[in-house]
Scaffold this motif. Structure first.
Motif, PDB file in Angstrom:
ATOM      1  N   ARG A 122      -2.400   4.114  -7.756  1.00 25.52           N
ATOM      2  CA  ARG A 122      -1.840   2.762  -7.635  1.00 25.52           C
ATOM      3  C   ARG A 122      -2.468   1.889  -8.698  1.00 25.52           C
ATOM      4  N   ASP A 143       4.868  -2.296  -4.314  1.00 24.73           N
ATOM      5  CA  ASP A 143       4.317  -3.127  -3.228  1.00 24.73           C
ATOM      6  C   ASP A 143       4.447  -4.578  -3.691  1.00 24.73           C
ATOM      7  N   TRP A 156       3.733  -7.327  -1.926  1.00 21.54           N
ATOM      8  CA  TRP A 156       2.919  -8.326  -1.230  1.00 21.54           C
ATOM      9  C   TRP A 156       1.424  -8.072  -1.245  1.00 21.54           C
ATOM     10  N   ARG A 178      -0.420  -5.389   0.186  1.00 20.51           N
ATOM     11  CA  ARG A 178      -0.895  -4.934   1.488  1.00 20.51           C
ATOM     12  C   ARG A 178      -2.226  -4.207   1.348  1.00 20.51           C
ATOM     13  N   ARG A 212      -3.398  -1.533   3.122  1.00 20.75           N
ATOM     14  CA  ARG A 212      -3.400  -0.075   3.253  1.00 20.75           C
ATOM     15  C   ARG A 212      -2.652   0.534   2.074  1.00 20.75           C
ATOM     16  N   VAL A 213      -3.331   0.616   0.952  1.00 18.03           N
ATOM     17  CA  VAL A 213      -2.649   0.933  -0.310  1.00 18.03           C
ATOM     18  C   VAL A 213      -2.203   2.386  -0.398  1.00 18.03           C
ATOM     19  N   SER A 261       3.463   0.767   3.062  1.00 14.40           N
ATOM     20  CA  SER A 261       3.024  -0.469   2.400  1.00 14.40           C
ATOM     21  C   SER A 261       3.858  -0.787   1.163  1.00 14.40           C
ATOM     22  N   TYR A 262       4.845   0.032   0.876  1.00 11.23           N
ATOM     23  CA  TYR A 262       5.645  -0.129  -0.332  1.00 11.23           C
ATOM     24  C   TYR A 262       7.085  -0.458   0.036  1.00 11.23           C
ATOM     25  N   ASP A 263       7.675  -1.331  -0.771  1.00 12.70           N
ATOM     26  CA  ASP A 263       8.976  -1.897  -0.423  1.00 12.70           C
ATOM     27  C   ASP A 263      10.157  -1.200  -1.096  1.00 12.70           C
TER      28      ASP A 263
END
Length: 125
Positions: free
Chosen positions: A50, A99, A101, A103, A105-106, A111-113
């Protein structure tokens, strides 16, 4: 809506390298971070790496530390995954994700949109 398009997958021998790309587009692309995940047959989707869009800070799964490098090109809205010293166990479909926002809890897929369609990476022994 954000669209993600991965490329760069393929077949490589163990010890070889590949570079994946993920180009993001959409009317209003605004990512806090982007990540790479992978999913092998019969296994759950797992976190790989990430990168935070603002400052380039990175997080890696233990299994890829020292072998994979995630980077980004802000001007192109593109994230890369340089994969070196590939192993047969790296074989999977690789997905990039956004992601929006930030979050906490990467490493969790939830946690991904937005997600790309995936690109196959096959490492032969």
């Amino acid at each position: 809506q954000v669209q993600l398009v991965e490329s760069g997958g393929g077949l490589v021998q163990a010890g070889g390298s590949l570079r994946l790309s993920c180009a993001a587009s959409g009317r209003t692309f605004n990512a806090y971070a982007m990540g790479w995940f992978r999913q092998a047959p019969w296994k759950e989707r797992e976190f790989v790496a990430r990168i935070r869009w603002s400052d380039g800070s990175t997080v890696y799964a233990d299994s890829v530390k020292g072998r994979f490098t995630i980077s980004r090109d802000n001007a192109k809205n593109t994230v890369y995954l340089q994969m070196n010293s590939l192993k047969p166990e790296d074989t999977a479909v690789y997905y990039c994700a956004v992601d929006q926002w930030g979050r906490l809890r990467v490493m969790v897929p939830g946690s991904y949109d937005y997600w790309g369609q995936g690109t196959q990476v096959t490492v032969s022994s």
